[in-house]
Write an enzyme that holds these catalytic residues in place. Structure first.
Site, PDB file in Angstrom:
ATOM      1  N   GLU A  25       0.838  -1.214   0.000  1.00 23.43           N
ATOM      2  CA  GLU A  25       0.000   0.000   0.000  1.00 23.43           C
ATOM      3  C   GLU A  25       0.869   1.259   0.000  1.00 23.43           C
ATOM      4  O   GLU A  25       2.054   1.223   0.342  1.00 23.43           O
ATOM      5  CB  GLU A  25      -0.958   0.013   1.195  1.00 23.43           C
ATOM      6  N   LYS A 158      -3.575  -1.297  15.850  1.00 20.75           N
ATOM      7  CA  LYS A 158      -3.004  -0.558  16.969  1.00 20.75           C
ATOM      8  C   LYS A 158      -4.006  -0.437  18.103  1.00 20.75           C
ATOM      9  O   LYS A 158      -5.212  -0.370  17.868  1.00 20.75           O
ATOM     10  CB  LYS A 158      -2.623   0.857  16.510  1.00 20.75           C
TER      11      LYS A 158
END
Ligand code: PSU
Ligand code: MN
Length: 305
Positions: A25, A158
């Site tokens: 990406e 996260k």
């Protein structure tokens, strides 16, 4: 009819010959890592794949055209230009306006899937934000992975996000989550989030066989491979917890909303950790790129049988 996207010669050649390919990406390069480390990192991720005999396919939109596989100039552009962060819904708008954008996990998975690239490496996924039951802030990464038949290697999500909520949504969306040699879902910088997942896989071959079964069953969903960093390499948990709380409080105080939330948190954390989180971040991405290369190699071996 103009082509909706352009696949590079190297990627076309690998696709035609059934050789391994890994999609990468570009938002992690443009919005997730600071300059100039981002350019070094983008080149290094491609190098890791090339030296393993795998064709890299970094994905981004350049001047309105989605590109599957970038040349050196394209890589330099995503690292150095101030590009918009492009999710799936932005693609037609960028095309009409002929502007460039760095693709998120959602948009990269979508484009990789359309191009027939089956394995994708990133750092961490987007997910359900804390407080999402009031804000509805849930990354399009989740819904996109439910549609794009791509296997994405990530070190979980996260802990600025609601990890349990993210895993619940992935269950609802019927996206398989495979722990690589673990059933403890990683929380990006930390090896273990404490959230358990149902399945652990032991080898790239096993992952390739899950992909094959998914195809045979006619399931179009992507697959998440949660690849934790070895605990010796993780970020110090105490420092991690302190900095994350600070980052969340700061985002809240500044009223950061919408697509700006994730880039804000990422850059705040790099600054507040004195660069330590950045080194761990890079180790995570390298680790994921390597495993994705092994999965793509196992997949192309299976494909030819
Ligand atoms: N999480 C990370 N690193 C990242 C991102 C997320 O640990 O670089 C980036 C990815 O490109 C991901 C995007 O697809 O942020 C998610 O943004 P949002 O939460 O706005 O959907
Ligand atoms: Mn969001």
């Amino acid at each position: 009819m103009p082509q909706p996207f352009v696949i590079s010669d190297a990627v076309t050649d690998a696709l035609e010959n059934g050789r391994p390919i890994v999609a990468l990406e570009s938002t992690i390069i443009s919005h997730g890592l600071p300059r100039p480390r981002n350019l070094e990192a983008a080149k290094e991720f491609e190098e890791i794949l090339l030296s393993a005999g795998v064709t890299p396919a970094t994905i981004a939109v350049l001047d309105g055209i989605p590109r599957i596989g970038l040349d050196a100039d394209g890589i330099a552009r995503i690292a150095n230009e101030d590009m918009v962060k492009a999710s799936v819904r932005d693609l037609p708008i960028l095309a009409a306006k002929k502007i460039s954008g760095a693709t998120t996990v959602a948009a990269t998975a979508y484009l990789a899937g359309r191009a027939g690239v089956r394995v994708f490496a990133t750092g961490g996924l987007g997910g359900v934000h804390r407080g999402a039951s009031a804000t509805f802030d849930e990354s399009a990464d989740l819904s996109s992975l439910a549609l794009a038949g791509v296997t994405v290697v990530a070190a979980g999500v996260k802990s600025v996000l609601d990890i349990a909520g993210t895993l619940e949504r992935l269950e609802t969306l019927s996206v398989p989550v495979l722990g690589y040699r673990t059933t403890n879902f990683p929380s990006f910088w930390l090896t273990e989030s404490g959230e358990q997942i149902d399945w652990s896989v032991d080898s790239p071959d096993e992952i390739a066989r899950v992909m094959q079964s998914q195809d045979e069953l006619g399931h179009g969903q992507g697959i998440i491979v949660a690849n934790p960093l070895p605990s010796a390499l993780q970020w110090d948990p105490a420092e991690h917890d302190t900095v994350l709380l600070e980052a969340l409080a700061e985002a809240d105080a500044r009223g950061i909303r919408g697509k700006a939330v994730t880039p804000f948190l990422l850059s705040y954390i790099v600054g507040a950790s004195g660069g330590r989180s950045l080194e761990v971040n890079l180790d995570i991405a390298r680790n994921n790129v390597r495993l994705a290369g092994e999965i793509a190699t196992a997949w192309s071996g299976l494909d030819r049988e």
